[in-house]
Design an enzyme around this catalytic site. Structure first.
Site, mmCIF file in Angstrom:
data_model
loop_
_atom_site.group_PDB
_atom_site.id
_atom_site.type_symbol
_atom_site.label_atom_id
_atom_site.label_comp_id
_atom_site.label_asym_id
_atom_site.label_seq_id
_atom_site.Cartn_x
_atom_site.Cartn_y
_atom_site.Cartn_z
ATOM 1 N N CYS A 149 -10.552 13.201 37.290
ATOM 2 C CA CYS A 149 -11.208 14.442 36.878
ATOM 3 C C CYS A 149 -12.510 14.148 36.149
ATOM 4 C CB CYS A 149 -10.295 15.267 35.969
ATOM 5 S SG CYS A 149 -8.753 15.820 36.730
ATOM 6 N N CYS A 194 -6.889 13.150 32.764
ATOM 7 C CA CYS A 194 -7.016 12.779 34.186
ATOM 8 C C CYS A 194 -8.289 11.958 34.418
ATOM 9 C CB CYS A 194 -7.019 14.051 35.031
ATOM 10 S SG CYS A 194 -7.505 13.816 36.745
#
Length: 292
Positions: A43, A40
């Protein structure tokens, strides 16, 4: 992007450790739960900022990192639909949260909104020898604290101590008046939270049937969750905490959605007022196994 071993305020949370490291920990300090994954991109932007803030805030909150690929059960339990997603857990319950990667300024505003401000560095620990404490007579403690409040009426902490002592003697009405009059800076004090939990139990027992009637109702209909709740509260305030907690757990087993999650709320409040840490820990694990 796992937890930084050099930062004591950041850790990796798993399904097995979640109850102890997040739910129990949140009773003492707010916990930010960061749901993320290695693949991600956002993230990887958010994670380092959260970890930096955890260090900057020096224990005012702790950061629990949950890899959704490794811990799908936790992602499902929190109904995480996209990552990154962050939840704030306080007092064993979700207090707030947000999806996506926020800049540091907005993250600081989010923390400030929930009363979380950077903590001062901890003072060096000084070893102390604790003397064996003799159990206090709650009625004698009320007398002592009334005199202390009369001598120093400006000290709100003494009034909180008096409220807690009054609750031990069953004087819930006077205790409630004292708690309601406390200044804002004591509203989130652990002792205030404990007092309000006790007051909530006392209120729920107003006009409640006696224990034998409640027991008979449950024997006739084991799914009478209202009777189970009242019986559990009777046992908690009657110094039979294990029996009270067992009634709340049985409610959770039978219907966790009853009256908007009454069983879970009752358990959380009971954990705040029961003094037996081992017993509380045991029932926290039972609650966690049923919820997750």
């Amino acid at each position: 992007m796992t937890a930084d071993a050099a930062n004591p305020h950041v850790f990796d949370a798993t399904t097995d450790t979640f109850e102890a490291q997040v739910l129990q920990k949140s009773m003492q300090v707010p916990v930010l739960v960061d749901f993320w994954a290695e693949w991600c991109g956002p993230c990887k932007q958010l994670g380092p900022i959260l970890e930096k803030l955890a260090a900057d805030y020096n224990g005012a909150f702790v950061l629990a990192k949950v890899d959704v690929d490794k811990e799908p059960q936790l992602g499902a339990a929190f109904q995480v639909r996209s990552i990154p997603t962050v939840f704030l857990v306080k007092g064993g319950q979700i207090a707030d949260g947000f999806p996506g990667a926020l800049p540091e300024g907005q993250l600081r505003e989010f923390l400030s909104h929930h009363g979380i401000e950077p903590a001062a560095p901890a003072e060096p620990e000084v070893a102390e020898v604790a003397a064996e404490a003799t159990p206090l007579d709650p009625h004698a403690e009320v007398v002592r604290l009334r005199a202390a409040v009369a001598a120093a009426p400006e000290q709100a902490e003494l009034k909180l101590d008096l409220a807690l002592a009054l609750l031990q003697t069953g004087a819930a009405h006077e205790a409630e008046q004292l708690v309601d009059a406390l200044p804002a800076n004591l509203a989130t004090d652990d002792r205030t939270v404990r007092a309000r939990a006790r007051l909530g139990f006392a209120k729920s027992l107003r006009d409640a049937p006696p224990v034998p009637v409640l027991e008979a109702a449950i024997a006739a209909n084991p799914d009478d969750l209202r009777a189970r709740h009242l019986l559990g509260v009777q046992h908690i305030v009657g110094d039979r905490p294990a029996e009270g907690l067992e009634q709340f757990i049985e409610m959770l087993r039978r219907d966790r959605t009853f009256e908007d999650g009454l069983a879970r709320k009752a358990l959380i409040d009971a954990f705040r007022v029961v003094d037996d840490a081992a017993l509380v820990g045991s029932y926290r694990r039972k609650m966690s196994s049923l919820l997750f």
